[in-house]
Design an enzyme around this catalytic site. Structure first.
Site, PDB file in Angstrom:
ATOM      1  CE  LYS A  84      -6.543  14.024   4.917  1.00  0.00           C
ATOM      2  NZ  LYS A  84      -6.516  12.639   4.347  1.00  0.00           N
ATOM      3  CE1 TYR A 139      -2.107  11.186   6.925  1.00  0.00           C
ATOM      4  CE2 TYR A 139      -1.305  12.870   5.422  1.00  0.00           C
ATOM      5  CZ  TYR A 139      -2.343  12.263   6.100  1.00  0.00           C
ATOM      6  OH  TYR A 139      -3.628  12.738   5.950  1.00  0.00           O
ATOM      7  CG  PHE A 190      -0.987   5.362  -0.428  1.00  0.00           C
ATOM      8  CD1 PHE A 190      -1.031   6.236   0.657  1.00  0.00           C
ATOM      9  CD2 PHE A 190      -1.354   4.039  -0.211  1.00  0.00           C
ATOM     10  CE1 PHE A 190      -1.417   5.821   1.909  1.00  0.00           C
ATOM     11  CE2 PHE A 190      -1.744   3.601   1.058  1.00  0.00           C
ATOM     12  CZ  PHE A 190      -1.769   4.500   2.116  1.00  0.00           C
ATOM     13  NE  ARG A 192     -10.798   7.513  12.526  1.00  0.00           N
ATOM     14  CZ  ARG A 192      -9.770   7.413  11.656  1.00  0.00           C
ATOM     15  NH1 ARG A 192      -8.928   8.415  11.477  1.00  0.00           N
ATOM     16  NH2 ARG A 192      -9.578   6.332  10.957  1.00  0.00           N
ATOM     17  CB  THR A 206      -9.567   5.276   5.374  1.00  0.00           C
ATOM     18  OG1 THR A 206      -9.402   5.200   6.795  1.00  0.00           O
ATOM     19  CG2 THR A 206      -8.316   5.860   4.755  1.00  0.00           C
ATOM     20  NE  ARG A 248     -11.577  10.807   6.105  1.00  0.00           N
ATOM     21  CZ  ARG A 248     -10.712  10.068   6.782  1.00  0.00           C
ATOM     22  NH1 ARG A 248     -11.026   8.824   7.128  1.00  0.00           N
ATOM     23  NH2 ARG A 248      -9.538  10.553   7.142  1.00  0.00           N
ATOM     24  CG  ASN A 294      -9.572  10.935   3.128  1.00  0.00           C
ATOM     25  OD1 ASN A 294      -8.841  11.916   3.248  1.00  0.00           O
ATOM     26  ND2 ASN A 294      -9.267   9.758   3.629  1.00  0.00           N
ATOM     27  CG  HIS A 304      -5.849  13.798   9.812  1.00  0.00           C
ATOM     28  ND1 HIS A 304      -5.366  12.508   9.702  1.00  0.00           N
ATOM     29  CD2 HIS A 304      -5.608  14.193  11.083  1.00  0.00           C
ATOM     30  CE1 HIS A 304      -4.834  12.157  10.871  1.00  0.00           C
ATOM     31  NE2 HIS A 304      -4.968  13.158  11.723  1.00  0.00           N
ATOM     32  CD  GLU A 343      -2.782  12.513  14.112  1.00  0.00           C
ATOM     33  OE1 GLU A 343      -2.678  11.567  13.321  1.00  0.00           O
ATOM     34  OE2 GLU A 343      -3.895  13.011  14.415  1.00  0.00           O
TER      35      GLU A 343
HETATM   36  P1  IDP Z   1      -7.295   7.762   8.171  1.00  0.00           P
HETATM   37  O1  IDP Z   1      -7.070   9.104   7.502  1.00  0.00           O
HETATM   38  O2  IDP Z   1      -8.708   7.281   7.994  1.00  0.00           O
HETATM   39  O3  IDP Z   1      -6.845   7.723   9.595  1.00  0.00           O
HETATM   40  P2  IDP Z   1      -4.825   6.402   7.402  1.00  0.00           P
HETATM   41  O4  IDP Z   1      -4.659   4.919   7.251  1.00  0.00           O
HETATM   42  O5  IDP Z   1      -4.193   7.047   8.588  1.00  0.00           O
HETATM   43  O6  IDP Z   1      -6.407   6.686   7.366  1.00  0.00           O
HETATM   44  O7  IDP Z   1      -4.292   7.060   6.067  1.00  0.00           O
HETATM   45  C1  IDP Z   1      -3.999   8.425   5.977  1.00  0.00           C
HETATM   46  C2  IDP Z   1      -4.472   8.952   4.630  1.00  0.00           C
HETATM   47  O8  IDP Z   1      -3.780   8.257   3.574  1.00  0.00           O
HETATM   48  C3  IDP Z   1      -5.950   8.695   4.341  1.00  0.00           C
HETATM   49  O9  IDP Z   1      -6.803   9.659   4.925  1.00  0.00           O
HETATM   50  C4  IDP Z   1      -5.978   8.738   2.828  1.00  0.00           C
HETATM   51  O10 IDP Z   1      -5.940  10.079   2.336  1.00  0.00           O
HETATM   52  C5  IDP Z   1      -4.673   8.043   2.477  1.00  0.00           C
HETATM   53  N1  IDP Z   1      -4.824   6.581   2.316  1.00  0.00           N
HETATM   54  C6  IDP Z   1      -4.921   5.671   3.311  1.00  0.00           C
HETATM   55  N2  IDP Z   1      -5.019   4.413   2.842  1.00  0.00           N
HETATM   56  C7  IDP Z   1      -4.988   4.530   1.501  1.00  0.00           C
HETATM   57  C8  IDP Z   1      -5.032   3.557   0.439  1.00  0.00           C
HETATM   58  O11 IDP Z   1      -5.146   2.334   0.643  1.00  0.00           O
HETATM   59  N3  IDP Z   1      -4.983   4.049  -0.820  1.00  0.00           N
HETATM   60  C9  IDP Z   1      -4.861   5.368  -1.079  1.00  0.00           C
HETATM   61  N4  IDP Z   1      -4.805   6.314  -0.138  1.00  0.00           N
HETATM   62  C10 IDP Z   1      -4.860   5.909   1.155  1.00  0.00           C
HETATM   63 MG    MG Z   2      -4.934   7.952  10.329  1.00  0.00          MG
END
Ligand code: IDP
Ligand code: MG
Length: 170
Positions: free
Chosen positions: A9, A49, A57, A90, A96, A107, A121, A124, A135
């Site tokens: 990212k 997304y 967010f 992962r 996350t 992360r 973080n 991805h 994806e």
């Molecule tokens: P992942 O990246 O671990 O698969 P996802 O739920 O797919 O998690 O969320 C995508 C991205 O959105 C995350 O990597 C993070 O940057 C952001 N994100 C996810 N959940 C939250 C949250 O609860 N608060 C703020 N940002 C979030």
């Molecule tokens: Mg995800």
């Protein structure tokens, strides 16, 4: 054998973490099957997304992945291929929320939570097989991946415009 999408990212690129992250990912012994530097437009960001569209967010997340907060209008997109590629990446990436992620994970080590609450973080990675396929097909063309990861077909399109390198006149 399976493929997974990794994105470094904009925060990862801005903070020069690419080499470090690739070194960590090489511990998995997976193979890089595709790589692209991508300027992420809003359409691609929102498709990527799309499952988070209802989250508070979402808009900030879209601007984050487009690089608006890091003065880096690009991400590095990679396809890793090999046995159990999805869970292996992962696991190495970590949870996350970077504050709750294992501190030795990518992360956990490099991510941060903004005061707005957004998780920056650094990388991805696809969460499961269905997501990986969706994806990878969004970010890559079949010809840009060195393995046949998903079924392809050949189509003939008439009058498709294409930008090509301009031929030099002698
Ligand atoms: P992942 O990246 O671990 O698969 P996802 O739920 O797919 O998690 O969320 C995508 C991205 O959105 C995350 O990597 C993070 O940057 C952001 N994100 C996810 N959940 C939250 C949250 O609860 N608060 C703020 N940002 C979030
Ligand atoms: Mg995800």
């Amino acid at each position: 054998m399976e493929a997974t999408l990794v994105l470094i990212k904009p925060d990862g690129l801005k903070r020069s973490l690419t080499g470090n992250i690739l070194t960590r990912l090489s511990e998995t012994k997976l193979e890089i099957a595709g790589a692209r530097v991508v300027r992420v437009g809003r359409e691609l960001a929102e498709k990527h997304y799309g499952h988070l569209r209802e989250k508070p967010f979402f808009e900030e997340l879209i601007r984050y992945i487009m690089g608006e907060f890091h003065d880096r209008l690009k991400v590095l997109a990679l396809v890793y291929y090999g046995e159990d590629a999805i869970p292996k990446v992962r696991e190495l990436a970590g949870g996350t929320n970077p504050e709750e992620a294992d501190s030795v994970s990518i992360r956990g080590a490099y991510g941060r939570v903004l005061t707005s609450g957004l998780f920056e973080n650094v990388i991805h990675c696809s969460a499961n097989g269905e997501e990986a396929e969706r994806e990878i097909k969004l970010w890559f063309k079949p010809e840009d991946i060195i393995f046949d990861v998903y079924e392809t077909e050949t189509v003939t399109r008439e009058s498709v415009k294409e930008v090509v390198w301009k031929e030099k006149k002698e």
